[in-house]
Every structure is written in structure tokens, then in C-alpha cells.
Design a protein around this motif. Structure first.
Motif, PDB file in Angstrom:
ATOM      1  N   SER A  36       0.841  -1.188   0.000  1.00  9.24           N
ATOM      2  CA  SER A  36       0.000   0.000   0.000  1.00  9.24           C
ATOM      3  C   SER A  36       0.875   1.235   0.000  1.00  9.24           C
ATOM      4  O   SER A  36       1.864   1.300   0.728  1.00  9.24           O
ATOM      5  CB  SER A  36      -0.907   0.013   1.236  1.00  9.24           C
ATOM      6  N   ARG A  37       0.476   2.222  -0.792  1.00 12.79           N
ATOM      7  CA  ARG A  37       1.215   3.483  -0.786  1.00 12.79           C
ATOM      8  C   ARG A  37       0.844   4.344   0.410  1.00 12.79           C
ATOM      9  O   ARG A  37       1.410   5.420   0.595  1.00 12.79           O
ATOM     10  CB  ARG A  37       0.979   4.222  -2.100  1.00 12.79           C
ATOM     11  N   VAL A  38      -0.075   3.851   1.228  1.00 12.34           N
ATOM     12  CA  VAL A  38      -0.382   4.531   2.485  1.00 12.34           C
ATOM     13  C   VAL A  38       0.788   4.412   3.454  1.00 12.34           C
ATOM     14  O   VAL A  38       1.028   5.300   4.270  1.00 12.34           O
ATOM     15  CB  VAL A  38      -1.663   3.940   3.113  1.00 12.34           C
ATOM     16  N   HIS A  39       1.541   3.311   3.367  1.00  7.61           N
ATOM     17  CA  HIS A  39       2.702   3.135   4.243  1.00  7.61           C
ATOM     18  C   HIS A  39       3.602   4.359   4.150  1.00  7.61           C
ATOM     19  O   HIS A  39       3.894   4.848   3.052  1.00  7.61           O
ATOM     20  CB  HIS A  39       3.514   1.901   3.847  1.00  7.61           C
ATOM     21  N   ASN A  40       4.078   4.818   5.281  1.00  9.69           N
ATOM     22  CA  ASN A  40       4.894   6.025   5.291  1.00  9.69           C
ATOM     23  C   ASN A  40       6.344   5.696   5.621  1.00  9.69           C
ATOM     24  O   ASN A  40       7.234   5.834   4.800  1.00  9.69           O
ATOM     25  CB  ASN A  40       4.317   7.029   6.295  1.00  9.69           C
ATOM     26  N   ASN A  41       6.595   5.240   6.837  1.00 16.49           N
ATOM     27  CA  ASN A  41       7.972   4.942   7.248  1.00 16.49           C
ATOM     28  C   ASN A  41       8.329   3.521   6.831  1.00 16.49           C
ATOM     29  O   ASN A  41       7.887   2.555   7.451  1.00 16.49           O
ATOM     30  CB  ASN A  41       8.101   5.114   8.764  1.00 16.49           C
ATOM     31  N   LEU A  42       9.118   3.380   5.796  1.00 18.67           N
ATOM     32  CA  LEU A  42       9.394   2.071   5.209  1.00 18.67           C
ATOM     33  C   LEU A  42      10.551   1.366   5.907  1.00 18.67           C
ATOM     34  O   LEU A  42      11.175   1.904   6.810  1.00 18.67           O
ATOM     35  CB  LEU A  42       9.652   2.243   3.713  1.00 18.67           C
ATOM     36  N   HIS A  43      10.823   0.142   5.480  1.00 16.15           N
ATOM     37  CA  HIS A  43      11.816  -0.712   6.142  1.00 16.15           C
ATOM     38  C   HIS A  43      13.211  -0.078   6.169  1.00 16.15           C
ATOM     39  O   HIS A  43      13.566   0.723   5.288  1.00 16.15           O
ATOM     40  CB  HIS A  43      11.922  -2.047   5.413  1.00 16.15           C
ATOM     41  N   PRO A  44      14.045  -0.461   7.140  1.00 17.63           N
ATOM     42  CA  PRO A  44      15.405   0.088   7.230  1.00 17.63           C
ATOM     43  C   PRO A  44      16.306  -0.437   6.115  1.00 17.63           C
ATOM     44  O   PRO A  44      16.034  -1.465   5.489  1.00 17.63           O
ATOM     45  CB  PRO A  44      15.892  -0.413   8.593  1.00 17.63           C
ATOM     46  N   LYS A  45      17.385   0.272   5.895  1.00 20.61           N
ATOM     47  CA  LYS A  45      18.354  -0.122   4.880  1.00 20.61           C
ATOM     48  C   LYS A  45      19.026  -1.449   5.230  1.00 20.61           C
ATOM     49  O   LYS A  45      19.519  -2.162   4.352  1.00 20.61           O
ATOM     50  CB  LYS A  45      19.417   0.975   4.728  1.00 20.61           C
TER      51      LYS A  45
ATOM     52  N   ASN B  26      12.554   5.986   3.938  1.00 23.77           N
ATOM     53  CA  ASN B  26      12.227   5.578   5.297  1.00 23.77           C
ATOM     54  C   ASN B  26      12.595   6.712   6.263  1.00 23.77           C
ATOM     55  O   ASN B  26      13.014   7.792   5.851  1.00 23.77           O
ATOM     56  CB  ASN B  26      12.918   4.253   5.665  1.00 23.77           C
ATOM     57  N   GLY B  27      12.436   6.463   7.546  1.00 24.15           N
ATOM     58  CA  GLY B  27      12.680   7.504   8.537  1.00 24.15           C
ATOM     59  C   GLY B  27      14.131   7.907   8.688  1.00 24.15           C
ATOM     60  O   GLY B  27      14.436   8.881   9.396  1.00 24.15           O
ATOM     61  N   ASP B  28      15.041   7.175   8.035  1.00 21.15           N
ATOM     62  CA  ASP B  28      16.465   7.523   8.065  1.00 21.15           C
ATOM     63  C   ASP B  28      16.893   8.272   6.811  1.00 21.15           C
ATOM     64  O   ASP B  28      18.050   8.684   6.697  1.00 21.15           O
ATOM     65  CB  ASP B  28      17.312   6.253   8.193  1.00 21.15           C
ATOM     66  N   GLY B  29      15.980   8.401   5.853  1.00 13.32           N
ATOM     67  CA  GLY B  29      16.316   9.076   4.604  1.00 13.32           C
ATOM     68  C   GLY B  29      16.847   8.156   3.528  1.00 13.32           C
ATOM     69  O   GLY B  29      17.371   8.626   2.515  1.00 13.32           O
ATOM     70  N   HIS B  30      16.724   6.840   3.712  1.00 13.62           N
ATOM     71  CA  HIS B  30      17.182   5.876   2.712  1.00 13.62           C
ATOM     72  C   HIS B  30      16.012   5.464   1.818  1.00 13.62           C
ATOM     73  O   HIS B  30      14.907   5.240   2.301  1.00 13.62           O
ATOM     74  CB  HIS B  30      17.777   4.638   3.379  1.00 13.62           C
ATOM     75  N   TRP B  31      16.292   5.362   0.518  1.00 16.97           N
ATOM     76  CA  TRP B  31      15.258   4.988  -0.439  1.00 16.97           C
ATOM     77  C   TRP B  31      14.942   3.502  -0.335  1.00 16.97           C
ATOM     78  O   TRP B  31      15.848   2.666  -0.230  1.00 16.97           O
ATOM     79  CB  TRP B  31      15.700   5.310  -1.867  1.00 16.97           C
ATOM     80  N   ARG B  32      13.690   3.165  -0.368  1.00 19.44           N
ATOM     81  CA  ARG B  32      13.223   1.792  -0.367  1.00 19.44           C
ATOM     82  C   ARG B  32      12.274   1.594  -1.541  1.00 19.44           C
ATOM     83  O   ARG B  32      11.527   2.537  -1.872  1.00 19.44           O
ATOM     84  CB  ARG B  32      12.468   1.476   0.938  1.00 19.44           C
ATOM     85  N   PRO B  33      12.223   0.486  -2.252  1.00 21.39           N
ATOM     86  CA  PRO B  33      12.922  -0.757  -2.006  1.00 21.39           C
ATOM     87  C   PRO B  33      14.289  -0.802  -2.697  1.00 21.39           C
ATOM     88  O   PRO B  33      14.690   0.157  -3.363  1.00 21.39           O
ATOM     89  CB  PRO B  33      11.982  -1.786  -2.630  1.00 21.39           C
TER      90      PRO B  33
ATOM     91  N   VAL C 253      13.329  22.952   4.821  1.00 18.10           N
ATOM     92  CA  VAL C 253      12.962  22.760   3.414  1.00 18.10           C
ATOM     93  C   VAL C 253      12.972  21.280   3.044  1.00 18.10           C
ATOM     94  O   VAL C 253      12.443  20.884   2.008  1.00 18.10           O
ATOM     95  CB  VAL C 253      13.910  23.533   2.475  1.00 18.10           C
ATOM     96  N   ASN C 254      13.569  20.454   3.911  1.00 17.38           N
ATOM     97  CA  ASN C 254      13.628  19.013   3.680  1.00 17.38           C
ATOM     98  C   ASN C 254      12.332  18.381   4.198  1.00 17.38           C
ATOM     99  O   ASN C 254      12.017  18.458   5.380  1.00 17.38           O
ATOM    100  CB  ASN C 254      14.844  18.427   4.415  1.00 17.38           C
ATOM    101  N   SER C 255      11.581  17.743   3.314  1.00 15.69           N
ATOM    102  CA  SER C 255      10.269  17.216   3.696  1.00 15.69           C
ATOM    103  C   SER C 255      10.371  16.105   4.739  1.00 15.69           C
ATOM    104  O   SER C 255       9.514  16.008   5.626  1.00 15.69           O
ATOM    105  CB  SER C 255       9.532  16.702   2.454  1.00 15.69           C
ATOM    106  N   LEU C 256      11.401  15.258   4.642  1.00 11.17           N
ATOM    107  CA  LEU C 256      11.550  14.201   5.633  1.00 11.17           C
ATOM    108  C   LEU C 256      11.834  14.797   7.008  1.00 11.17           C
ATOM    109  O   LEU C 256      11.287  14.344   8.017  1.00 11.17           O
ATOM    110  CB  LEU C 256      12.663  13.233   5.232  1.00 11.17           C
ATOM    111  N   GLU C 257      12.679  15.820   7.043  1.00 11.49           N
ATOM    112  CA  GLU C 257      12.972  16.467   8.319  1.00 11.49           C
ATOM    113  C   GLU C 257      11.696  17.040   8.926  1.00 11.49           C
ATOM    114  O   GLU C 257      11.463  16.926  10.143  1.00 11.49           O
ATOM    115  CB  GLU C 257      14.024  17.561   8.121  1.00 11.49           C
ATOM    116  N   ARG C 258      10.844  17.651   8.096  1.00 14.39           N
ATOM    117  CA  ARG C 258       9.569  18.169   8.598  1.00 14.39           C
ATOM    118  C   ARG C 258       8.697  17.035   9.134  1.00 14.39           C
ATOM    119  O   ARG C 258       8.058  17.163  10.187  1.00 14.39           O
ATOM    120  CB  ARG C 258       8.812  18.918   7.498  1.00 14.39           C
ATOM    121  N   ALA C 259       8.670  15.930   8.411  1.00 12.48           N
ATOM    122  CA  ALA C 259       7.835  14.798   8.829  1.00 12.48           C
ATOM    123  C   ALA C 259       8.320  14.205  10.151  1.00 12.48           C
ATOM    124  O   ALA C 259       7.511  13.866  11.026  1.00 12.48           O
ATOM    125  CB  ALA C 259       7.827  13.724   7.740  1.00 12.48           C
TER     126      ALA C 259
END
Length: 473
Positions: free
Chosen positions: A175-184, A214-221, A328-334
Motif C-alpha cells: 500500500s502506498r499509504v505506508h509512510n515509514n518504510l523498512h530500514p536499509k 524511510n525515517g532515516d532518509g534511505h530509499w526503499r525498495p 525545506v527538507n520534507s523528511l525532516e519536517r515529517a
């Protein structure tokens, strides 16, 4: 009728992997399993580990139990995972189908409690089972919040497997509802729509497969594999059944990895992750490379090894939420918004403001922070926001899931009205609403096939039923 090639063809292999694939390789699977005649050829190689609330661990050879004749929706999942990995060879409509790792050993750990997962893994890793792979079929953490992945209790629970240098393969989420994805640290398999065969010109993105930061700024998958129409022998009748979703994608990756371990025991998880991603086929706008088995094997035969450990350090860190909320970084805001809401430092009006943020991940944090609507006027506002949002990143669907727990029977017209969006998550929400308030309505069984003709055919009986209801009033 969809043309369905074998799974080994669809992951880029020119020939089946053979009966010895996976030999002497143990695979831990976070799922349940029951004894069934369709897997009887695996006798002696399938264990189930139970962990009770006192953290006492027991181990059972599943074939010491009576065979299950009737397969439930719950037990079907594990059977399909195991069948993809190790079903007996069969031919179907001109194609030879076989499991990707038929000689591996399988250890199922069915608990979903983090502490029990951790206890079960520690116990398994003390045994002499030569486990090499952990197949993590749990979805990414709870909807909405964004936080460093190390805080996720499920990530913490799986740490023993990482410490033991197992290759942890994870399903990327459906689901694209998932927000914080799996760790690297996890080797994450996402999915794409190959329409049943290996033909690059027909490949499409799948609208339900998760992708993003994800919450660390790493792209998944990390890698993509086929998402739909994954064939296994039928549990109920002659012919085949189909598995789907990123649980299927990650299972294909695990089976292929088990083959590589059985052929080249010196391989490390880092070797495999590197060679699989580097040899993957890249397509425009796809979130990750596509698994190409023949290219992987060729590169390893040429001597490829990667002894350089990757960095798992977070790319974005929040130390001061009050400053980071304006970044200005969207992840930082989130990340900052998550912390401020959890610490109850924002008014509801302020949280509403972030539902207008340009970033979908910030919007989804705000929606989680709002939770249930506080009155009827606000509920109507939720519906308005649902209709105006896009499904591209799951924000529309997030509003629907948030409205669902407090839905009431008289909202029928609202729920039927969103059927026009043809989203799988929306269909799931409509079906849950109908089952609760209108159990006599047609069942809406969402299909993983995103083809609009398929989706429309699924929703149409519900729309016809609704029309009949309207005419009778």
C-alpha cells in the motif's frame, strides 16, 4: 486469460534452478504454516517455532501433525510462500513450473509480537541448522508516523538475525499509504506488474507497491520482482492458484538467494545485495532495478565479491523539532511533526495546517496525528480532503482508512461514491464498511491485478446492488 510464465523465467533465468537448489541452506520465515498434502514432499524439512507469553520456545516438525484438509485464508498465506519456494515440479499450459529452492530447509516463526520474534530468533540461531536467510513478511511499521527506523520494535526484534549475518529479505509493503518504510539493513523487495510474463515492453508500475524514503532518509525498495499472478499448485483442485503482493516478490528473491548460497557458500549478504542490485535492469520511472537472475549468476561466476560494508547511518537526523518543522527538507519536517504531535506540543488547528503541506509524507503524519474526526463538521472536512487528494502517494487512501473506524450505516452513499477511484485500498475500505453495516451486500474481493477492466468488474456488482437499494427507497 493472462499468459503466465514460470516464476524462474520471470526473474530473468533462462532455465530452472534444479532440484538441488537451496541444498544445505536454512530459511527462517516470519509466517505460519500448516501440514497439507501439497507440501508432503518436504517431509522432515519444515519446522514451526512457537514462543509463548513466558518466552518459552517449542519446536515442532509440522508433519508430526495431521494433514489439514481445508485451507483457511489465514493458513493459505504460509502455504503459498512455501510453495513458491519449494513446490514439486509440474507443467501447465506449455510451461514447466518448479520451486526456486526445493532442497532448502524451512523454519516458520508465526508470532507477530516483537519480543517473541526476538526470543524465537535467538533460539533458532543457536541450533545447527545453517540458516542463511530470514524472510520478513511483516509490513512496515504503523501507518503515518515517521521516525528513525532503529526505534521500530520490529526492527529491534530482528537484530539478532542481522548480528548473525543472515540475509534479511523484507516484503516492501502492499500500500502506498505506508509512510515509514523498512530500514536499509533489510534487503527490501518491491513489486511491479509484469502481467504474467517477462516482456519489458509491457512492464508497468504497480499502484499498490510501496516506495519512498524511510525515517532515516534511505530509499526503499532495493530491488523489484513480479507482483501479480505468481503460480503455485492449487490447494483445492487440479490446476494452479495465484499468489501476489510483495510477500510474493520477497519470496522469489529469497528462493533465488538460497540457490546462490547453495552454489557458492562463501557468499556474504553484502555480496548478494550488491550483485543483485548492480545487475538489475533499470527502467524509467521505476523505483528500483528489476531482478535479472542470469546476469547475477554470470557476474558471480566472473568472481564478483563486495567486501565493503555499506553505511546504514541516517541521512536525516532531527535534534530540535521546533527548528526542523520549518525545514525545506520534507523528511525532516515529517520527523519533527511526528515528535511534536506525540509530545502534544501542537494544537489540532496547527496539525490541520500540515495536511496542506506539499509533501505526501508530511500529510500522512498530520492525518495520523488528527486521528478520528471530533464532530460531524470535521468529518465532512475529512471527506472533502479525501476527494481532492491524489492516490499517487496514498494520501487519498490514508483519509479513507482514517474515516473507517468511526463510519456509520447512513454513510453508505459516501463509501459507494469513492468506488470510482478504482484503488485497491479504497476497495478494501468499501468492503470493510459493507461487511460491518450491510452484510448482505455483494462481497468486494480486491484483485492484485491493477488492470482497469479487472477492477471495474470487481466493483460493478456492488454498484448494481447500490442502485437497486436506491430504486427501492
Amino acid at each position: 486469460m493472462v499468459k503466465v510464465e514460470s516464476t524462474w523465467q520471470r526473474i530473468g533465468l533462462s532455465q530452472p534452478l534444479g532440484e538441488a537448489s537451496g541444498q544445505d541452506v536454512g530459511i527462517i520465515i516470519l509466517d505460519d504454516i500448516v501440514p497439507h498434502t501439497c507440501i508432503s514432499h518436504l517431509k522432515g524439512r519444515v519446522k514451526r517455532i512457537e514462543v509463548d507469553k513466558e518466552m518459552t520456545v517449542t519446536c515442532q516438525d509440522i508433519f508430526e501433525e495431521p494433514f489439514v484438509e481445508k485451507v483457511s485464508r489465514y493458513s493459505e498465506h504460509g502455504l503459498m510462500v512455501l510453495s513458491l519456494l519449494a513446490h514439486a515440479p509440474f507443467k501447465w499450459r506449455g510451461n514447466t513450473h518448479c520451486g526456486l529452492a526445493p532442497s532448502a530447509n524451512f523454519v516458520f516463526l508465526p508470532t507477530t509480537k516483537p519480543k517473541r520474534i526476538e526470543a524465537g530468533l535467538k533460539w533458532i540461531l543457536k541450533q545447527s541448522w545453517d540458516t542463511k536467510i530470514l524472510l520478513n513478511l511483516l509490513i512496515p511499521q504503523e501507518r503515518g508516523w515517521m521516525s528513525p527506523t532503529e526505534r521500530d520494535p520490529y526492527v529491534q526484534a530482528i537484530q539478532p538475525a542481522l548480528d548473525a549475518e543472515l540475509l534479511v529479505i523484507a516484503a516492501g509493503g502492499n500500500s502506498r499509504v505506508h509512510n515509514n518504510l523498512h530500514p536499509k539493513k533489510f534487503f527490501v523487495a518491491g513489486g511491479f506488474n509484469d502481467k504474467g510474463e517477462r516482456n519489458f515492453s509491457d512492464y508497468e508500475l504497480h499502484p499498490s507497491a510501496s516506495s519512498g524514503l524511510n525515517g532515516d532518509g534511505h530509499w526503499r525498495p532495493d530491488i523489484l520482482a513480479p507482483y501479480t499472478y505468481l503460480p503455485v499448485p492449487s490447494f483445492k483442485e487440479k490446476g494452479i492458484d495465484y499468489f501476489a503482493g510483495t510477500c510474493g516478490c520477497s519470496t522469489l528473491l529469497a528462493g533465488f538467494s538460497a540457490y546462490l548460497y547453495s552454489r557458492m557458500p562463501d557468499l556474504t549478504p553484502n555480496d548478494l545485495r550488491s550483485v543483485i542490485t548492480e545487475t538489475g535492469d533499470s527502467l524509467n520511472n521505476f523505483p528500483a532495478p528489476i531482478l535479472n537472475g542470469d546476469k547475477v549468476i554470470q557476474r558471480l561466476k566472473e568472481g564478483f565479491r563486495n567486501r565493503h560494508s555499506p553505511s546504514y547511518e541516517p541521512k536525516v537526523v532531527v535534534t530540535d523539532e521546533k527548528n526542523s518543522i520549518s525545514s525545506v527538507n520534507s523528511l525532516e519536517r515529517a520527523l519533527a511533526l511526528t515528535e511534536l504531535i506525540k509530545k502534544k506540543k501542537l494544537t489540532r488547528a496547527r496539525i490541520w495546517g500540515y495536511t496542506q503541506d506539499e509533501s505526501p509524507i508530511v500529510k500522512k503524519v498530520a492525518i495520523r496525528g488528527l486521528g478520528n474526526p471530533i464532530d460531524e463538521m470535521e468529518r465532512e472536512k475529512y471527506w472533502r480532503f479525501l476527494h481532492k487528494e491524489s492516490s499517487e502517494f496514498g494520501v487519498k487512501e490514508d483519509w479513507a482508512y482514517t474515516l473507517l473506524p468511526t463510519a456509520f450505516k447512513e454513510e453508505l452513499h459516501q463509501w459507494i461514491g469513492i468506488g470510482k477511484y478504482y484503488s485497491i485500498d479504497i476497495q478494501i475500505c468499501i468492503n470493510m464498511f459493507l461487511r460491518k453495516f450491510y452484510p448482505d451486500a455483494p462481497k468486494l474481493e480486491p484483485s492484485p491485478d491493477p488492470d482497469l477492466k479487472v477492477v471495474r468488474s470487481i466493483i460493478q456488482p456492488v454498484l448494481d446492488w447500490y442502485q437497486t437499494i436506491q430504486q427501492s427507497q
